[in-house]
Design a protein around this motif. Structure first.
Motif, PDB file in Angstrom:
ATOM      1  N   LYS A  19      27.416  52.067  39.729  1.00 17.18           N
ATOM      2  CA  LYS A  19      26.961  52.552  41.036  1.00 17.18           C
ATOM      3  C   LYS A  19      25.876  51.795  41.426  1.00 17.18           C
ATOM      4  O   LYS A  19      25.255  51.086  40.644  1.00 17.18           O
ATOM      5  CB  LYS A  19      26.506  54.180  40.785  1.00 17.18           C
ATOM      6  N   SER A  20      25.717  52.138  42.835  1.00 18.27           N
ATOM      7  CA  SER A  20      24.322  51.252  43.084  1.00 18.27           C
ATOM      8  C   SER A  20      23.410  52.192  44.005  1.00 18.27           C
ATOM      9  O   SER A  20      23.912  53.069  44.672  1.00 18.27           O
ATOM     10  CB  SER A  20      24.638  49.996  44.023  1.00 18.27           C
ATOM     11  N   ILE A  21      22.251  51.917  43.803  1.00 13.77           N
ATOM     12  CA  ILE A  21      21.236  52.687  45.061  1.00 13.77           C
ATOM     13  C   ILE A  21      20.357  51.619  45.593  1.00 13.77           C
ATOM     14  O   ILE A  21      20.144  50.684  45.253  1.00 13.77           O
ATOM     15  CB  ILE A  21      20.320  53.377  44.102  1.00 13.77           C
ATOM     16  N   LYS A  22      20.368  51.971  46.790  1.00 11.70           N
ATOM     17  CA  LYS A  22      19.764  51.002  47.730  1.00 11.70           C
ATOM     18  C   LYS A  22      18.229  51.659  48.214  1.00 11.70           C
ATOM     19  O   LYS A  22      18.177  52.708  48.380  1.00 11.70           O
ATOM     20  CB  LYS A  22      20.531  50.911  49.166  1.00 11.70           C
ATOM     21  N   CYS A  23      17.481  50.525  48.452  1.00 10.19           N
ATOM     22  CA  CYS A  23      16.265  50.790  48.704  1.00 10.19           C
ATOM     23  C   CYS A  23      15.712  49.757  50.067  1.00 10.19           C
ATOM     24  O   CYS A  23      15.939  48.535  49.751  1.00 10.19           O
ATOM     25  CB  CYS A  23      15.264  50.674  47.746  1.00 10.19           C
ATOM     26  N   GLU A  24      15.114  50.373  51.012  1.00  9.43           N
ATOM     27  CA  GLU A  24      14.714  49.393  52.013  1.00  9.43           C
ATOM     28  C   GLU A  24      13.469  49.971  52.534  1.00  9.43           C
ATOM     29  O   GLU A  24      12.952  51.040  52.571  1.00  9.43           O
ATOM     30  CB  GLU A  24      15.608  49.631  53.324  1.00  9.43           C
ATOM     31  N   GLN A  25      12.363  48.601  52.780  1.00  6.55           N
ATOM     32  CA  GLN A  25      10.999  49.131  53.289  1.00  6.55           C
ATOM     33  C   GLN A  25      10.863  48.397  54.637  1.00  6.55           C
ATOM     34  O   GLN A  25      11.444  47.228  54.782  1.00  6.55           O
ATOM     35  CB  GLN A  25       9.991  49.183  52.495  1.00  6.55           C
ATOM     36  N   ASN A  26      10.206  49.081  55.697  1.00  7.35           N
ATOM     37  CA  ASN A  26      10.029  48.339  56.853  1.00  7.35           C
ATOM     38  C   ASN A  26       8.545  48.157  57.090  1.00  7.35           C
ATOM     39  O   ASN A  26       8.070  48.295  58.168  1.00  7.35           O
ATOM     40  CB  ASN A  26      10.918  49.061  57.903  1.00  7.35           C
ATOM     41  N   LEU A  27       7.763  48.186  55.962  1.00 10.44           N
ATOM     42  CA  LEU A  27       6.450  48.100  55.916  1.00 10.44           C
ATOM     43  C   LEU A  27       6.049  46.705  55.907  1.00 10.44           C
ATOM     44  O   LEU A  27       4.847  46.440  56.142  1.00 10.44           O
ATOM     45  CB  LEU A  27       5.723  48.922  55.135  1.00 10.44           C
ATOM     46  N   ASN A  62      20.320  46.040  29.792  1.00 11.85           N
ATOM     47  CA  ASN A  62      21.042  45.339  31.008  1.00 11.85           C
ATOM     48  C   ASN A  62      22.063  45.423  31.621  1.00 11.85           C
ATOM     49  O   ASN A  62      22.801  44.737  32.513  1.00 11.85           O
ATOM     50  CB  ASN A  62      21.173  43.734  29.964  1.00 11.85           C
ATOM     51  N   ARG A  63      22.541  46.957  31.599  1.00 14.50           N
ATOM     52  CA  ARG A  63      23.525  47.601  32.225  1.00 14.50           C
ATOM     53  C   ARG A  63      22.940  47.613  33.744  1.00 14.50           C
ATOM     54  O   ARG A  63      23.539  48.030  34.821  1.00 14.50           O
ATOM     55  CB  ARG A  63      23.858  48.973  31.937  1.00 14.50           C
ATOM     56  N   PHE A  64      21.728  47.826  33.832  1.00 12.07           N
ATOM     57  CA  PHE A  64      20.784  47.925  35.169  1.00 12.07           C
ATOM     58  C   PHE A  64      20.455  46.571  35.412  1.00 12.07           C
ATOM     59  O   PHE A  64      19.757  45.811  34.915  1.00 12.07           O
ATOM     60  CB  PHE A  64      19.450  48.597  34.954  1.00 12.07           C
ATOM     61  N   SER A  65      20.802  46.099  36.820  1.00  9.08           N
ATOM     62  CA  SER A  65      20.544  45.032  37.367  1.00  9.08           C
ATOM     63  C   SER A  65      20.030  45.087  38.707  1.00  9.08           C
ATOM     64  O   SER A  65      20.742  45.664  39.734  1.00  9.08           O
ATOM     65  CB  SER A  65      21.782  44.165  37.338  1.00  9.08           C
ATOM     66  N   PRO A  66      18.874  44.773  39.183  1.00  9.17           N
ATOM     67  CA  PRO A  66      18.307  45.179  40.293  1.00  9.17           C
ATOM     68  C   PRO A  66      18.625  43.473  41.116  1.00  9.17           C
ATOM     69  O   PRO A  66      18.976  42.484  40.715  1.00  9.17           O
ATOM     70  CB  PRO A  66      16.680  44.735  39.952  1.00  9.17           C
ATOM     71  N   LYS A  67      18.817  43.846  42.469  1.00  8.28           N
ATOM     72  CA  LYS A  67      19.367  42.803  43.344  1.00  8.28           C
ATOM     73  C   LYS A  67      18.273  42.665  44.696  1.00  8.28           C
ATOM     74  O   LYS A  67      18.190  43.761  45.186  1.00  8.28           O
ATOM     75  CB  LYS A  67      20.519  42.760  43.565  1.00  8.28           C
ATOM     76  N   SER A  68      17.552  41.751  44.946  1.00  9.55           N
ATOM     77  CA  SER A  68      16.785  41.536  46.194  1.00  9.55           C
ATOM     78  C   SER A  68      17.293  40.522  47.022  1.00  9.55           C
ATOM     79  O   SER A  68      17.026  39.322  46.997  1.00  9.55           O
ATOM     80  CB  SER A  68      15.187  41.169  45.528  1.00  9.55           C
ATOM     81  N   PRO A  69      18.088  40.990  47.978  1.00 12.33           N
ATOM     82  CA  PRO A  69      18.821  40.138  49.150  1.00 12.33           C
ATOM     83  C   PRO A  69      17.718  39.504  50.040  1.00 12.33           C
ATOM     84  O   PRO A  69      17.796  38.293  50.508  1.00 12.33           O
ATOM     85  CB  PRO A  69      19.740  40.795  49.794  1.00 12.33           C
ATOM     86  N   ASP A  70      16.724  40.267  50.348  1.00  6.43           N
ATOM     87  CA  ASP A  70      15.620  39.779  50.987  1.00  6.43           C
ATOM     88  C   ASP A  70      14.367  40.588  50.760  1.00  6.43           C
ATOM     89  O   ASP A  70      14.599  41.748  49.872  1.00  6.43           O
ATOM     90  CB  ASP A  70      15.864  39.752  52.518  1.00  6.43           C
ATOM     91  N   LYS A  71      13.179  40.159  51.170  1.00  4.71           N
ATOM     92  CA  LYS A  71      12.108  40.941  50.626  1.00  4.71           C
ATOM     93  C   LYS A  71      11.829  42.180  50.986  1.00  4.71           C
ATOM     94  O   LYS A  71      11.007  43.327  50.667  1.00  4.71           O
ATOM     95  CB  LYS A  71      10.818  40.140  50.812  1.00  4.71           C
ATOM     96  N   ALA A  72      12.824  43.001  52.161  1.00  2.34           N
ATOM     97  CA  ALA A  72      12.654  43.946  52.672  1.00  2.34           C
ATOM     98  C   ALA A  72      13.633  45.031  51.830  1.00  2.34           C
ATOM     99  O   ALA A  72      13.700  46.365  52.032  1.00  2.34           O
ATOM    100  CB  ALA A  72      13.038  43.916  54.052  1.00  2.34           C
ATOM    101  N   HIS A  73      14.405  44.520  50.837  1.00  2.00           N
ATOM    102  CA  HIS A  73      15.422  45.310  50.130  1.00  2.00           C
ATOM    103  C   HIS A  73      15.291  45.006  48.729  1.00  2.00           C
ATOM    104  O   HIS A  73      15.057  43.798  48.381  1.00  2.00           O
ATOM    105  CB  HIS A  73      17.038  45.039  50.669  1.00  2.00           C
TER     106      HIS A  73
END
Lengths: 117, 113
Positions: A19-27, A62-73
């Motif tokens: 599963k994935s959890i998404k995070c976005e910041q518009n700050l 290592n089952r947890f893998s963060p991914k940052s497609p851009d600095k807002a996500h």
């Protein structure tokens, strides 16, 4: 609204799933974080990215893998979910990394409650 | 490495009474200190922070905290609580120039009418 947002708010899934959890910041912040809050309310940092680059990586499976497609996500992908992964996951962001001359406050999202059955 | 101990896991208090939440930390370097509040089913909100300067810091919602370097403490106080102060309160520390917040185990405040 300017904020740190997370999706989904609740996630119920079976053991072994991915599963994935998404995070976005518009700050306009450069640095983002993932924290885990367990059933006893104990909060601990997992990862941090600054401008898409990993800067903090605690002893997380290592089952947890963060991914940052851009600095807002900053998304969190979890493979082969286990019962012990059940927790509330908080995303946070800050304007930048802190130095001795300036502190950058961390702003938290509302959390994602993950339940693994 | 730093650590944070919140000495009380739960504090029941009557409305309009004062409350103090205790926090002790350990670190071998200079630190910044914080108190966060988590209302039921919500995220964390910063109440106040100590970075440098005056050891008595005032935050939102009438809360204040005092940094005591010799006792390595950062206790949180409010002279008169409201029902709406019912929440979980977290003390946190980070090394000055660090980016990793280390949290205490939390103190649950239950305000009774």
């Amino acid at each position: 609204d300017t904020a740190v947002s997370q999706t989904p708010k609740y996630l119920v899934t079976q053991m072994g799933n991915d599963k994935s959890i998404k995070c976005e910041q518009n700050l306009g912040h450069d640095t983002m974080y993932w924290y885990k809050q367990d059933s006893k309310k104990f909060l601990k940092i997992m990862f941090s990215y600054n401008n898409k680059e990993l800067i903090i990586n605690e002893t997380v499976p290592n089952r947890f893998s963060p991914k940052s497609p851009d600095k807002a996500h900053l998304n969190l992908h979890i493979n082969s979910l286990e019962l012990g992964d059940s927790a509330v996951y908080f995303c946070a962001s800050s304007p930048g990394t802190s130095t001795f001359s300036s502190y950058n406050e961390q702003f938290f999202g509302p959390g994602t409650r993950l339940t693994v059955l | 490495a730093q650590s944070v101990t919140q000495l009380d896991s739960q504090v029941p208090v009557f409305e309009e009474a004062p409350v103090e939440l205790r926090c002790n930390y350990s670190s071998s370097v200079s630190v910044y200190l914080f108190w966060y509040v988590q209302y039921p089913n919500q995220g964390l909100q910063l109440l106040l922070k100590y970075l440098s300067g005056s050891t008595l810091v005032k935050g939102i919602n009438g809360f204040e905290a005092e940094f005591n370097k010799s006792q390595t403490s950062f206790h949180l106080r409010k002279p008169s609580v409201h029902i709406s102060d019912t929440a979980e309160y977290f003390c946190a520390v980070t090394e000055a120039a660090g980016n990793k917040l280390t949290f205490g185990g939390g103190t649950r405040v239950l305000v009774k009418p």
